[in-house]
Write a protein that holds these residues in place. Structure first.
Motif, mmCIF file in Angstrom:
data_model
loop_
_atom_site.group_PDB
_atom_site.id
_atom_site.type_symbol
_atom_site.label_atom_id
_atom_site.label_comp_id
_atom_site.label_asym_id
_atom_site.label_seq_id
_atom_site.Cartn_x
_atom_site.Cartn_y
_atom_site.Cartn_z
ATOM 1 N N SER A 197 -18.955 6.971 11.763
ATOM 2 C CA SER A 197 -20.327 7.133 12.246
ATOM 3 C C SER A 197 -21.259 7.626 11.150
ATOM 4 C CB SER A 197 -20.345 8.105 13.428
ATOM 5 O OG SER A 197 -19.830 9.360 13.031
ATOM 6 N N ALA A 198 -20.816 8.543 10.306
ATOM 7 C CA ALA A 198 -21.708 9.145 9.328
ATOM 8 C C ALA A 198 -21.648 8.454 7.971
ATOM 9 C CB ALA A 198 -21.368 10.630 9.163
ATOM 10 N N LEU A 199 -20.487 8.030 7.619
ATOM 11 C CA LEU A 199 -20.330 7.429 6.296
ATOM 12 C C LEU A 199 -20.438 5.912 6.360
ATOM 13 C CD1 LEU A 199 -19.620 8.582 3.485
ATOM 14 C CD2 LEU A 199 -17.234 8.110 3.982
ATOM 15 N N GLY A 200 -20.252 5.413 7.541
ATOM 16 C CA GLY A 200 -20.277 3.964 7.692
ATOM 17 C C GLY A 200 -19.004 3.303 7.210
ATOM 18 N N PHE A 201 -17.965 4.081 7.168
ATOM 19 C CA PHE A 201 -16.705 3.523 6.697
ATOM 20 C C PHE A 201 -15.857 3.056 7.872
ATOM 21 C CE2 PHE A 201 -12.161 4.355 6.011
ATOM 22 C CZ PHE A 201 -11.908 3.374 5.082
ATOM 23 N N VAL A 202 -15.638 1.773 7.919
ATOM 24 C CA VAL A 202 -14.745 1.223 8.937
ATOM 25 C C VAL A 202 -13.547 0.627 8.222
ATOM 26 C CG1 VAL A 202 -14.515 -0.393 10.823
ATOM 27 C CG2 VAL A 202 -16.734 0.664 10.354
ATOM 28 N N PRO A 203 -12.393 1.171 8.459
ATOM 29 C CA PRO A 203 -11.216 0.636 7.749
ATOM 30 C C PRO A 203 -10.946 -0.802 8.148
ATOM 31 C CG PRO A 203 -10.550 2.164 9.466
ATOM 32 C CD PRO A 203 -12.031 2.251 9.385
ATOM 33 N N LEU A 204 -10.655 -1.589 7.179
ATOM 34 C CA LEU A 204 -10.343 -2.989 7.467
ATOM 35 C C LEU A 204 -8.860 -3.186 7.702
ATOM 36 C CD1 LEU A 204 -12.555 -4.764 4.814
ATOM 37 C CD2 LEU A 204 -13.017 -4.377 7.232
ATOM 38 N N HIS A 205 -8.077 -2.300 7.152
ATOM 39 C CA HIS A 205 -6.632 -2.506 7.202
ATOM 40 C C HIS A 205 -5.989 -1.556 8.202
ATOM 41 C CE1 HIS A 205 -6.381 -5.115 3.652
ATOM 42 N NE2 HIS A 205 -7.421 -4.417 3.240
ATOM 43 N N HIS A 206 -5.117 -2.128 8.967
ATOM 44 C CA HIS A 206 -4.293 -1.312 9.856
ATOM 45 C C HIS A 206 -3.191 -0.675 9.015
ATOM 46 C CE1 HIS A 206 -1.604 -0.277 13.195
ATOM 47 N NE2 HIS A 206 -2.652 -0.407 13.978
ATOM 48 N N VAL A 207 -2.651 0.394 9.537
ATOM 49 C CA VAL A 207 -1.551 1.052 8.824
ATOM 50 C C VAL A 207 -0.437 0.055 8.528
ATOM 51 C CG1 VAL A 207 0.029 2.979 8.883
ATOM 52 C CG2 VAL A 207 -2.099 3.102 10.133
ATOM 53 N N ARG A 208 -0.207 -0.777 9.515
ATOM 54 C CA ARG A 208 0.824 -1.814 9.353
ATOM 55 C C ARG A 208 0.594 -2.611 8.082
ATOM 56 N NH1 ARG A 208 0.235 -2.872 14.906
ATOM 57 N NH2 ARG A 208 -1.511 -4.222 14.472
ATOM 58 N N ASP A 209 -0.661 -3.031 7.905
ATOM 59 C CA ASP A 209 -0.958 -3.881 6.748
ATOM 60 C C ASP A 209 -0.762 -3.106 5.463
ATOM 61 O OD1 ASP A 209 -1.751 -5.450 8.807
ATOM 62 O OD2 ASP A 209 -3.866 -4.898 8.624
ATOM 63 N N ALA A 210 -1.182 -1.858 5.512
ATOM 64 C CA ALA A 210 -1.017 -1.047 4.306
ATOM 65 C C ALA A 210 0.455 -0.956 3.927
ATOM 66 C CB ALA A 210 -1.590 0.343 4.530
ATOM 67 N N ALA A 211 1.289 -0.745 4.966
ATOM 68 C CA ALA A 211 2.727 -0.622 4.686
ATOM 69 C C ALA A 211 3.296 -1.942 4.226
ATOM 70 C CB ALA A 211 3.448 -0.124 5.920
ATOM 71 N N SER A 212 2.855 -3.009 4.872
ATOM 72 C CA SER A 212 3.467 -4.278 4.454
ATOM 73 C C SER A 212 2.946 -4.726 3.102
ATOM 74 C CB SER A 212 3.307 -5.374 5.503
ATOM 75 O OG SER A 212 2.281 -5.094 6.384
ATOM 76 N N ALA A 213 1.761 -4.266 2.731
ATOM 77 C CA ALA A 213 1.295 -4.563 1.382
ATOM 78 C C ALA A 213 2.243 -3.941 0.374
ATOM 79 C CB ALA A 213 -0.111 -4.003 1.181
ATOM 80 N N LEU A 214 2.728 -2.786 0.743
ATOM 81 C CA LEU A 214 3.696 -2.115 -0.119
ATOM 82 C C LEU A 214 4.951 -2.952 -0.260
ATOM 83 C CD1 LEU A 214 3.330 0.625 -1.349
ATOM 84 C CD2 LEU A 214 4.786 1.557 0.414
ATOM 85 N N ARG A 215 5.348 -3.511 0.868
ATOM 86 C CA ARG A 215 6.561 -4.320 0.836
ATOM 87 C C ARG A 215 6.353 -5.538 -0.056
ATOM 88 N NH1 ARG A 215 8.948 -6.224 6.334
ATOM 89 N NH2 ARG A 215 6.801 -6.751 6.698
ATOM 90 N N ARG A 216 5.216 -6.152 0.085
ATOM 91 C CA ARG A 216 4.963 -7.335 -0.732
ATOM 92 C C ARG A 216 4.989 -6.984 -2.207
ATOM 93 N NH1 ARG A 216 1.309 -8.602 3.129
ATOM 94 N NH2 ARG A 216 -0.435 -7.796 1.937
ATOM 95 N N SER A 217 4.454 -5.833 -2.489
ATOM 96 C CA SER A 217 4.394 -5.469 -3.899
ATOM 97 C C SER A 217 5.780 -5.214 -4.457
ATOM 98 C CB SER A 217 3.541 -4.221 -4.069
ATOM 99 O OG SER A 217 4.248 -3.085 -3.619
ATOM 100 N N GLN A 218 6.687 -4.778 -3.571
ATOM 101 C CA GLN A 218 8.026 -4.488 -4.066
ATOM 102 C C GLN A 218 8.806 -5.760 -4.337
ATOM 103 O OE1 GLN A 218 9.503 -2.084 -0.977
ATOM 104 N NE2 GLN A 218 8.176 -0.388 -1.508
ATOM 105 N N SER A 219 8.585 -6.724 -3.513
ATOM 106 C CA SER A 219 9.431 -7.913 -3.607
ATOM 107 C C SER A 219 9.014 -8.824 -4.739
ATOM 108 C CB SER A 219 9.378 -8.684 -2.295
ATOM 109 O OG SER A 219 8.047 -9.018 -2.014
#
Lengths: 698, 313
Positions: free
Chosen positions: B291-313
């Motif tokens: 509301s104050a900063l106007g920051f709306v996260p685009l990524h779900h936690v799931r995506d953040a975690a799976s991005a990690l997985r992609r980076s590992q593989s």
């Protein structure tokens, strides 16, 4: 074919051919020679044995070649059906010097599974003194019989005749040779017997070969060759056998034979390769005094022994079992070879391997020796047998799988699938399976490995609730038969449902949430607050959280009410859930009136709720100090929820109209409202208890 | 708009600098760091070691010489390091120096990143922690407690210097292919030990979202603390699975003992304090940032975690 398929089925699964074993086979020939030599050396001292040994070893040396030739011929003629192939291979292995053991495996495979295997495992006779190895006639019969059903051509008859003739002559010569050195009262009779024995063995071998084959011209030669070889090879053994028989007491023999039969290997025909072995056998048998501990070879001998006598109804010797093991092992090798042969299209490839089989023998003995129960070193250790058997059987069959057996198996499988499908299609079973799945999920969740990706901010896992729904439905509808009264009084929007806490395990929140979900679908999903002791209990707390419990704290409650949810609270808190069974349904102090303050601040009405049945569902029978787990105490209760009938009655809501939010700071007002709620619940509880006639049926 | 950045070579810096570079409103980036930043056209490099005794004077000089519109103080550690005193010097004393310099230079805007772990994982945390919740830190973790101390300094600074718009961004554990912090290290194992019977809710934020939040702080009209979290929550086991690993629940005492032993030996890649965060939830409410900063996260936690997985593989 039928033989192979039927008999070997049970073992088929384990039958993957292993490349490693082929190598073993390769090592065989050397071993065979060695063993032969060893035997010869040992036997030198005794006239009888010496002779037998020498002749046998000689025979052996020949055998491999003959076997090869036979194989080579047979190879091209290999029948298409897998089972047939297998047999052939067996036959081949017989021909080979080292391959005799196969027969056993083979034989057992042919029998209905249980029969052969079990007897082999137990040594019927522990005695090393059992000296002479009995022959197993029945085995032969079985084998031969097994192949019978197949059509015979004239060709085959011819072949057989020729082969048997050859066998007979060979046998005669061989036996005569052997008997030359011996003197005895019944020498002539013995000789005849021995010859007969040998001839029969040889014939059966031939028959076996024929059974497997197509009966073409090439086979005839092979058959003859086999007959001769077998005869030669068997001669020594047969003679010994005959002699032994004289020596052995008749009763023993009969007994033994009776016992042995079922378990026996019936691979008479295969004996071809058995020369050495037999020799060894012969060895052991005659001079009880000095049985040369030749181990394996002896064992095999024993095998061979058993096998040959097939033809003769003669009495057997006891304690074959141990030896059988050894034999079987060998068979494995032989079998192995056969498999490889099958796989390799060209018979030529096969041949080199064929010659080798004996080596494995050598390798086997050391491991076996320690295991054997019998003094005789040659005997195989029983314990391993099962495995080996399985392997041995399985392997030869393996190739067969694709067509006959595999087809049938596939059929069975599809049938089973269909049945399973039908069963699953039935609603009840489907639900049961679903419930099991749900419970598994719940278990995993509570252990902390569940994962789950559809959590809301409070930690409720929609996925878990969904998969657990069958269980919840069952509990709600059939197990606890929850009846809900006055649920219409719950106002829309935010409301505080105040209920009595009961039971050692707080199922009540879950049931309340379910009741609201079912009876009032118009309301938002209700959440219930649980005290820290439950919320932070390992496993239980995690599971409850995933099912929708929220830790009781003013922040959480406010947030939930802000979302216009019905909020279920149990103001008694942990005390309510930990009151002894004797005090059931007697309300404890209602905390510090937090729920009233909440109601005053948010204006949400308070709905008193009475729950009856939860106390009996998990009665608190005692407490175990549970400090080490972070509990004040662990409840001692029924191992699972008991099927008490539940009744949930919703009372008339207390609205906060006319009361300013500031009243929340007025402790007197808060106290008054708390007391009113408490009384209302207690009244409903008493009414419900009065109305209840039975705990379990309501 | 001229901007100064400390710790530009850290994870935050690497997330932010490209955005500033691409931002047409940004004229120059004054990098105050010990390490040369990547060669970007807008960057001016001024070497400052925040752990040195004269860091404050250097900073003041640099900031008065080349006045800037905002300072991003990004020189923070992302996980405990073995050299605790150095970490303390950098985080607490370094921040003190920066705050003093900012106060002297009267900069209009100061952005300081922090972490939601400063709330502490405690049994009596509410389901969602708002920015006003007290920061309890973690009793066993010097790293977390340093962060708490930094937050205290910044809050005090904000109260004394109302003219400087001070924003504190409390990030949930950052996950992303380019990051190395205790959370990514934890999730990079094939088997991740967890506490038997507990499965706390975790939040995480994708590195892109984190970079975006930092960038948003450059122009936000609000001040104060903001929870910068990704969308949604996951139980720890779910997070581990999403990252392509397997959770291995261990009984608490055993786990604790093992971690301690490893930590004593110095071989531990996981801080002992992480145990607390495997026990209780600390879910921060990102509502204010939205509301104050106007920051709306685009990524779900799931995506953040799976991005990690992609980076590992």
């Amino acid at each position: 074919m039928t033989k192979g398929v039927l008999g070997n089925d049970p073992f088929q699964r384990g039958a993957a051919p292993r490349t490693g074993e082929v190598k073993d086979d390769a090592a065989h020939p050397k071993a065979a020679k060695k063993s032969a030599a060893a035997k010869g050396a040992k036997s030198a001292g005794k006239a009888k044995s010496a002779r037998g040994g020498a002749s046998k070893s000689g025979a052996q040396a020949k055998a491999p070649k003959g076997g090869k030739a036979a194989e080579a011929k047979q190879g091209p003629a290999t029948p298409k059906t897998p089972a047939a192939k297998v047999h052939k291979f067996e036959a081949r292995s017989h021909e080979r010097g080292g391959a005799r053991h196969e027969e056993d495996a083979h034989a057992s495979g042919q029998h209905p599974a249980g029969e052969d295997v079990s007897p082999l495992r137990e040594p019927s006779v522990p005695g090393p003194a059992a000296g002479p190895r009995a022959s197993r006639p029945q085995v032969l019969a079985d084998e031969v019989g097994g192949s019978r059903p197949q059509e015979r051509t004239v060709d085959r008859a011819l072949t057989e005749a020729i082969a048997s003739e050859a066998a007979e002559t060979a046998a005669k010569t061989a036996v005569d040779e052997l008997f030359e050195g011996r003197t005895g009262p019944d020498r002539d009779i013995e000789r005849v017997l021995a010859t007969e024995l040998v001839a029969e063995v040889a014939e059966s071998a031939v028959r076996q070969v024929l059974d497997l084959g197509n009966g073409d011209a090439g086979e005839r030669e092979v058959a003859t060759a086999i007959a001769t070889q077998v005869a030669e090879a068997t001669a020594g053994v047969a003679v010994d056998e005959v002699m032994d028989r004289n020596a052995a007491s008749p009763e023993e023999r009969t007994l033994a034979s009776a016992e042995d039969r079922p378990g026996e290997a019936r691979g008479l025909d295969e004996d071809e390769g058995a020369d050495e072995v037999w020799t060894a056998d012969a060895w052991r048998r005659d001079p009880k005094d000095a049985p040369p501990p030749e181990e394996l070879e002896e064992v095999w001998t024993a095998d061979a022994w058993r096998r040959d006598p097939e033809g003769m109804a003669a009495p057997e010797e006891p304690d074959e079992d141990d030896r059988v093991t050894g034999v079987e092992r060998v068979e494995e090798d032989g079998v192995h070879i056969s498999v490889s042969i099958i796989e390799g299209a060209a018979p030529t490839d096969v041949e080199p391997e064929v010659e080798l089989p004996d080596e494995s023998h050598d390798e086997l003995p050391p491991s076996r020796r320690p295991l054997s129960l019998v003094s005789d070193p040659g005997e195989a250790p029983l314990p391993d047998e099962a495995e080996r058997d399985a392997r041995g059987f399985g392997r030869p069959e393996e190739p067969a799988a694709p067509s006959g057996f595999a087809g049938r198996a596939a059929g069975m499988f599809s049938l089973a699938k269909e049945i399973a499908g039908q069963a699953l299609a039935s609603e009840g079973l489907g639900r049961a399976v679903g419930a099991m799945h749900g419970l598994m999920e719940a278990m995993r969740t509570s252990l902390g490995t569940g994962g789950g990706s559809r959590l809301d901010d409070y930690g409720k896992d929609a996925g878990l609730v969904e998969s657990l729904q069958p269980v919840l439905d069952f509990l709600y509808e059939q197990y606890w038969r929850v009846s809900v009264e006055g649920v219409d009084q719950v106002p829309r929007g935010a409301s505080i449902l105040v209920a009595n806490h009961s039971g050692a395990l707080p199922y009540d929140g879950l049931v309340m949430a379910q009741a609201l979900l079912r009876e009032r679908p118009d309301l938002l999903e209700a959440r219930w607050l649980v005290e820290d002791q439950v919320f932070h209990a390992p496993m239980l707390g995690t599971l409850f959280n995933r099912l929708g419990a929220v830790r009781a704290s003013p922040e959480n409650a406010l947030r939930l009410l802000d979302e216009h949810r019905p909020l279920v609270v149990f103001p008694e808190g942990y005390q309510g859930a930990s009151k002894p069974f004797a005090e059931r349904y007697r309300l404890k102090r209602f905390g510090r009136g937090g729920f009233v303050k909440l109601a005053l601040r948010t204006g949400a009405p308070i709905v008193p709720v009475a729950i009856v049945g939860a106390e009996e569902t998990s009665p608190l029978l005692g407490r175990i100090p549970g400090g080490f787990l972070g509990f004040p105490s662990l409840p001692l209760t029924a191992p699972g929820p008991l099927p008490a009938k539940w009744t949930i009655r919703f009372g008339e809501p207390l609205t906060m109209e006319g009361l300013a939010p500031e009243a929340a700071d007025d402790l007197g007002e808060v106290q008054r409202l708390t007391e009113r709620t408490r009384e209302s619940i207690q009244r409903m509880l008493q009414a419900l208890l009065r109305e209840r006639r039975s705990v379990f049926t309501g | 708009m001229r901007i100064a950045v400390t710790g530009a070579s850290g994870d935050y810096g690497r997330l932010l600098l490209p955005r500033l570079e691409a931002d047409p409103g940004v004229e120059s980036i004054l990098v105050l760091d010990t390490k040369e930043p990547p060669p970007i056209s807008k960057v001016e490099f001024h070497r400052v070691d925040l752990t040195r005794y004269d860091a404050e004077a250097e900073l003041t000089d640099a900031l008065t010489e080349r006045p800037v519109d905002a300072l991003f103080h990004l020189a923070f550690l992302f996980g405990p390091i073995l050299n605790g005193p150095l970490a303390h010097e950098l985080e607490v004393i370094g921040t003190m120096n920066v705050l003093t310099a900012v106060g002297r230079a009267r900069l209009p805007r100061l952005v300081v990143p922090s972490l939601t772990v400063t709330y502490g994982a405690r049994g009596n945390n509410p389901a969602l922690l708002r920015e006003g919740s007290p920061l309890f830190g973690c009793p066993h973790s010097r790293f977390v407690n340093d962060k708490v101390e930094v937050e205290g300094q910044v809050r005090a600074f904000r109260e004394r210097n109302p003219d400087t718009r001070t924003l504190v961004l409390r990030f949930a554990p950052l996950l992303g292919p380019s990051l190395d912090n205790p959370a990514t290290r934890l999730l990079s194992h094939a088997v991740v030990p967890t506490l038997l019977g507990f499965d706390p809710l975790w939040q995480a934020i994708h590195e892109e979202d984190a970079g975006r939040a930092l960038h948003l702080a450059l122009r936000a009209e609000a001040a104060g603390e903001f929870n910068i979290v990704g969308r949604g929550v996951l139980p720890l086991s779910g997070l581990i699975r999403q990252a392509g690993a397997q959770p291995l629940p261990l009984p608490g005492p055993l786990f604790r003992g093992a971690l301690r032993a490893l930590g004593v030996v110095g071989a531990g890649t996981l801080p002992v304090a992480l145990l607390d965060y495997m026990h209780y939830s600390w879910v921060a409410d990102g509502e204010r940032a939205e509301s104050a900063l106007g920051f709306v996260p685009l990524h779900h936690v799931r995506d953040a975690a799976s991005a990690l997985r992609r980076s590992q593989s």
